[in-house]
Write a protein that holds these residues in place. Sequence first.
Motif, PDB file in Angstrom:
ATOM      1  N   ASP A  71     -18.611  17.990 -70.575  1.00 46.64           N
ATOM      2  CA  ASP A  71     -17.645  18.388 -69.533  1.00 46.64           C
ATOM      3  C   ASP A  71     -18.133  17.955 -68.155  1.00 46.64           C
ATOM      4  O   ASP A  71     -17.625  18.419 -67.132  1.00 46.64           O
ATOM      5  CB  ASP A  71     -17.455  19.917 -69.552  1.00 46.64           C
ATOM      6  N   ASP A  72     -19.133  17.063 -68.129  1.00 50.00           N
ATOM      7  CA  ASP A  72     -19.690  16.616 -66.852  1.00 50.00           C
ATOM      8  C   ASP A  72     -18.726  15.639 -66.170  1.00 50.00           C
ATOM      9  O   ASP A  72     -17.918  14.991 -66.842  1.00 50.00           O
ATOM     10  CB  ASP A  72     -21.046  15.931 -67.076  1.00 50.00           C
ATOM     11  N   PRO A  73     -18.824  15.512 -64.831  1.00 49.21           N
ATOM     12  CA  PRO A  73     -17.979  14.526 -64.147  1.00 49.21           C
ATOM     13  C   PRO A  73     -18.305  13.111 -64.642  1.00 49.21           C
ATOM     14  O   PRO A  73     -19.448  12.831 -65.026  1.00 49.21           O
ATOM     15  CB  PRO A  73     -18.371  14.670 -62.670  1.00 49.21           C
ATOM     16  N   GLY A  74     -17.305  12.224 -64.631  1.00 48.00           N
ATOM     17  CA  GLY A  74     -17.553  10.834 -65.009  1.00 48.00           C
ATOM     18  C   GLY A  74     -18.560  10.190 -64.061  1.00 48.00           C
ATOM     19  O   GLY A  74     -18.624  10.534 -62.887  1.00 48.00           O
ATOM     20  N   PHE A  75     -19.375   9.267 -64.585  1.00 51.04           N
ATOM     21  CA  PHE A  75     -20.368   8.605 -63.724  1.00 51.04           C
ATOM     22  C   PHE A  75     -20.353   7.105 -63.983  1.00 51.04           C
ATOM     23  O   PHE A  75     -20.048   6.654 -65.086  1.00 51.04           O
ATOM     24  CB  PHE A  75     -21.771   9.183 -63.953  1.00 51.04           C
ATOM     25  N   SER A  87     -25.563  12.811 -82.287  1.00 50.84           N
ATOM     26  CA  SER A  87     -24.548  12.435 -83.273  1.00 50.84           C
ATOM     27  C   SER A  87     -23.267  13.243 -83.061  1.00 50.84           C
ATOM     28  O   SER A  87     -23.297  14.397 -82.615  1.00 50.84           O
ATOM     29  CB  SER A  87     -25.084  12.674 -84.686  1.00 50.84           C
ATOM     30  N   ASN A  88     -22.148  12.598 -83.379  1.00 46.29           N
ATOM     31  CA  ASN A  88     -20.821  13.246 -83.376  1.00 46.29           C
ATOM     32  C   ASN A  88     -20.386  13.816 -82.024  1.00 46.29           C
ATOM     33  O   ASN A  88     -19.637  14.787 -81.976  1.00 46.29           O
ATOM     34  CB  ASN A  88     -20.764  14.346 -84.449  1.00 46.29           C
ATOM     35  N   VAL A  89     -20.889  13.224 -80.940  1.00 50.22           N
ATOM     36  CA  VAL A  89     -20.419  13.614 -79.603  1.00 50.22           C
ATOM     37  C   VAL A  89     -19.504  12.493 -79.104  1.00 50.22           C
ATOM     38  O   VAL A  89     -19.894  11.323 -79.078  1.00 50.22           O
ATOM     39  CB  VAL A  89     -21.598  13.815 -78.625  1.00 50.22           C
ATOM     40  N   GLU A  90     -18.292  12.850 -78.707  1.00 50.55           N
ATOM     41  CA  GLU A  90     -17.349  11.817 -78.265  1.00 50.55           C
ATOM     42  C   GLU A  90     -17.561  11.487 -76.792  1.00 50.55           C
ATOM     43  O   GLU A  90     -17.713  12.375 -75.964  1.00 50.55           O
ATOM     44  CB  GLU A  90     -15.900  12.274 -78.474  1.00 50.55           C
ATOM     45  N   MET A  91     -17.632  10.188 -76.523  1.00 47.53           N
ATOM     46  CA  MET A  91     -17.631   9.730 -75.129  1.00 47.53           C
ATOM     47  C   MET A  91     -16.272   9.102 -74.862  1.00 47.53           C
ATOM     48  O   MET A  91     -15.629   8.577 -75.780  1.00 47.53           O
ATOM     49  CB  MET A  91     -18.773   8.736 -74.877  1.00 47.53           C
ATOM     50  N   LYS A  92     -15.852   9.170 -73.620  1.00 45.76           N
ATOM     51  CA  LYS A  92     -14.629   8.463 -73.209  1.00 45.76           C
ATOM     52  C   LYS A  92     -15.032   7.525 -72.080  1.00 45.76           C
ATOM     53  O   LYS A  92     -15.790   7.912 -71.188  1.00 45.76           O
ATOM     54  CB  LYS A  92     -13.559   9.459 -72.772  1.00 45.76           C
ATOM     55  N   ILE A  93     -14.515   6.309 -72.133  1.00 47.17           N
ATOM     56  CA  ILE A  93     -15.027   5.267 -71.246  1.00 47.17           C
ATOM     57  C   ILE A  93     -13.887   4.590 -70.492  1.00 47.17           C
ATOM     58  O   ILE A  93     -12.871   4.208 -71.080  1.00 47.17           O
ATOM     59  CB  ILE A  93     -15.806   4.207 -72.062  1.00 47.17           C
ATOM     60  N   ASP A  94     -14.068   4.442 -69.160  1.00 45.10           N
ATOM     61  CA  ASP A  94     -13.147   3.658 -68.327  1.00 45.10           C
ATOM     62  C   ASP A  94     -13.784   2.297 -68.055  1.00 45.10           C
ATOM     63  O   ASP A  94     -15.016   2.189 -67.918  1.00 45.10           O
ATOM     64  CB  ASP A  94     -12.905   4.336 -66.967  1.00 45.10           C
ATOM     65  N   LEU A 138     -36.802  14.920 -78.457  1.00 43.00           N
ATOM     66  CA  LEU A 138     -35.800  14.320 -77.563  1.00 43.00           C
ATOM     67  C   LEU A 138     -35.112  15.432 -76.786  1.00 43.00           C
ATOM     68  O   LEU A 138     -34.889  16.516 -77.316  1.00 43.00           O
ATOM     69  CB  LEU A 138     -34.775  13.541 -78.393  1.00 43.00           C
ATOM     70  N   ASP A 139     -34.800  15.132 -75.537  1.00 40.15           N
ATOM     71  CA  ASP A 139     -34.132  16.114 -74.677  1.00 40.15           C
ATOM     72  C   ASP A 139     -32.672  15.676 -74.509  1.00 40.15           C
ATOM     73  O   ASP A 139     -32.368  14.759 -73.750  1.00 40.15           O
ATOM     74  CB  ASP A 139     -34.853  16.164 -73.321  1.00 40.15           C
ATOM     75  N   TYR A 140     -31.774  16.326 -75.229  1.00 37.20           N
ATOM     76  CA  TYR A 140     -30.373  15.890 -75.223  1.00 37.20           C
ATOM     77  C   TYR A 140     -29.651  16.245 -73.934  1.00 37.20           C
ATOM     78  O   TYR A 140     -28.568  15.733 -73.659  1.00 37.20           O
ATOM     79  CB  TYR A 140     -29.636  16.480 -76.430  1.00 37.20           C
ATOM     80  N   GLN A 141     -30.228  17.131 -73.106  1.00 38.52           N
ATOM     81  CA  GLN A 141     -29.614  17.441 -71.806  1.00 38.52           C
ATOM     82  C   GLN A 141     -29.919  16.344 -70.784  1.00 38.52           C
ATOM     83  O   GLN A 141     -29.157  16.108 -69.856  1.00 38.52           O
ATOM     84  CB  GLN A 141     -30.155  18.783 -71.258  1.00 38.52           C
TER      85      GLN A 141
END
Length: 307
Positions: A71-75, A87-94, A138-141
């Motif tokens: 839910d982070d702002p786009g960067f 795994s299984n985390v959706e990204m959305k890309i512009d 691994l630090d996923y944050q």
Amino acid sequence: MSNNRTLISPPGLSSEKSLKTLVENRTIYSLNNCELNLFETYEHSNLVPLKFNDFVVTSMLRGKKVMHLYDDPGFDYLPGETVVIPSNVEMKIDFPEASADNPTQCLALAVDQAKINDTLHFLNERYPKEGHNQFWQLDYQNYFFYNNVELASTISKLIHECMSTAITKDVLADLTLQELLIRIIQTQTVKAAQEGFFPNSNSPMVAVMEYIRTNLRESITLKSLSDKACMSTTSFYRFFKRELGMSPIEFVLSEKIKCAKRLLKNPALQINEVCYAAGFEDCNYFIRLFKKFEGITPKQYQLLHSN
């Protein structure tokens, strides 16, 4: 570490005839424990979804994306930068600037979870961390960082192995995967240290970092740092290098440069004032080192960034 990103030499683009789509055209190289995906985009598009079943290391090779994760702002996502995604985390890309003349190219390396587990188990068995309940993980944050030289060269090596036709490519890729996971954990640790956030407050690094930040203008020695960590100088040096992938003195210099960059935002300060306030004794050395870290002189930085 500076804000300089170490670029990865990108592989050649696909021939026009072989393109199946102009948005995220995908070329796949499959190995035993990983899969290299090369994505190319040739036209403007927004919120293109992408998800993998495995842990993924992504690195930008050409052009610019805007990445939306969690839910982070786009960067902005640019060459010389890496993002790791569970795994299984959706990204959305512009793709705000993609075109036939200015394509984006990005790699996504999907790594088998069993390989990750084996590597972490090996590191924790053979190279246990100092302190109670301290483990390689691994630090996923902490998912976005700039490539340093070591990380970029390891990713380049992995691209080469994945695209190779040699009979030994799986073996060499496996060794490079281990190295990549170590480099990612070290890079995440450096970023956490620089931002003053250590996941475990019991780590010896917490006292060491605090001491470095509050004594930048003093003479910081390996002995004074190892005393803070309650370790011998030899053990401390090995521990520090293993945790961050750089020596204690290299880290101290990077903190001094970071302090200098903050001070340079004040246009009223002279370069020699910044030099001494950041803990340097020799102005010429400071200017040379600053240019090595940032690619420009302190004066040029001040003109670009002063408030």
